[in-house]
Motif scaffolding. Sequence first.
Motif, PDB file in Angstrom:
ATOM      1  N   ASP A  21       0.814  -1.218   0.000  1.00  0.00           N
ATOM      2  CA  ASP A  21       0.000   0.000   0.000  1.00  0.00           C
ATOM      3  C   ASP A  21       0.848   1.269   0.000  1.00  0.00           C
ATOM      4  N   PHE A  22       2.162   1.145  -0.122  1.00  0.00           N
ATOM      5  CA  PHE A  22       3.054   2.309  -0.194  1.00  0.00           C
ATOM      6  C   PHE A  22       3.400   2.601  -1.653  1.00  0.00           C
ATOM      7  N   ARG A  23       3.555   3.879  -1.963  1.00  0.00           N
ATOM      8  CA  ARG A  23       3.894   4.318  -3.320  1.00  0.00           C
ATOM      9  C   ARG A  23       5.407   4.499  -3.437  1.00  0.00           C
ATOM     10  N   THR A 134       6.964   6.694   5.812  1.00  0.00           N
ATOM     11  CA  THR A 134       7.895   6.426   4.717  1.00  0.00           C
ATOM     12  C   THR A 134       8.837   5.277   5.052  1.00  0.00           C
ATOM     13  N   LYS A 157       3.656   6.658   2.085  1.00  0.00           N
ATOM     14  CA  LYS A 157       2.205   6.742   2.232  1.00  0.00           C
ATOM     15  C   LYS A 157       1.929   8.122   2.832  1.00  0.00           C
ATOM     16  N   SER A 158       1.438   9.033   2.009  1.00  0.00           N
ATOM     17  CA  SER A 158       1.225  10.415   2.445  1.00  0.00           C
ATOM     18  C   SER A 158       0.028  10.513   3.378  1.00  0.00           C
ATOM     19  N   ASN A 159       0.081  11.465   4.281  1.00  0.00           N
ATOM     20  CA  ASN A 159      -1.020  11.710   5.210  1.00  0.00           C
ATOM     21  C   ASN A 159      -1.994  12.699   4.572  1.00  0.00           C
TER      22      ASN A 159
END
Length: 200
Positions: A21-23, A134, A157-159
């Motif tokens: 789920d992380f970019r 991150t 993964k941005s907030n």
Amino acid sequence: MKLPKTAHTGRPWRIHEIAPDFRVEDVWAFRTPGAGPDDFPAMLDALRAAGGLAGEQPPLVRFLFAVRWRLGALFGWDGSEAGLDGRVRSLCDRLPDDLRGPQVGAEVPNTPFTTVYELRDECANELANKTVHTIMHLGWVPADSGGYELRMAALVKSNGLFGRLYMAGIAPFRYLVIYPALTRKWERAWRDHRPPHRQA
């Protein structure tokens, strides 16, 4: 040297199963002349000896980090409630049994990161604050010119919208200042480091 994201996503790293789920934000390569397939631990030792992300840095890099930490203190970006096991759960909670070792969850010296796992050819470290969660993934791969080289991938993964705007705002500083300085520091760390099995 900046690489396409496929340089990370196309390899069978264990991080893919841990953090799908992380970019992938950035992928960077660092030259390590003379390195062999078993030298990843020696590279990590070299980075630790050189002070990791800390230690000697150009004045502009020190200034940018000082500004970032100052803003973080002013707006509460880096408090414990915004970090791991505060705002987000640590990736250590996702690890399968075969990746759980004594280093899991340990602080990475001279960095704001903590260790998720460490293997013979890759490791993952994480941090979280009010802007992002991150991962700094380091991998050891064959170099096009022969031998082996270090690869770093920044997974993010941005907030929410705030986190996405933050990442977009710091992108020019990462590419023009931070990563070039990190490249010089880490490549010099390898050149200055003499793994025990290579000593005369």
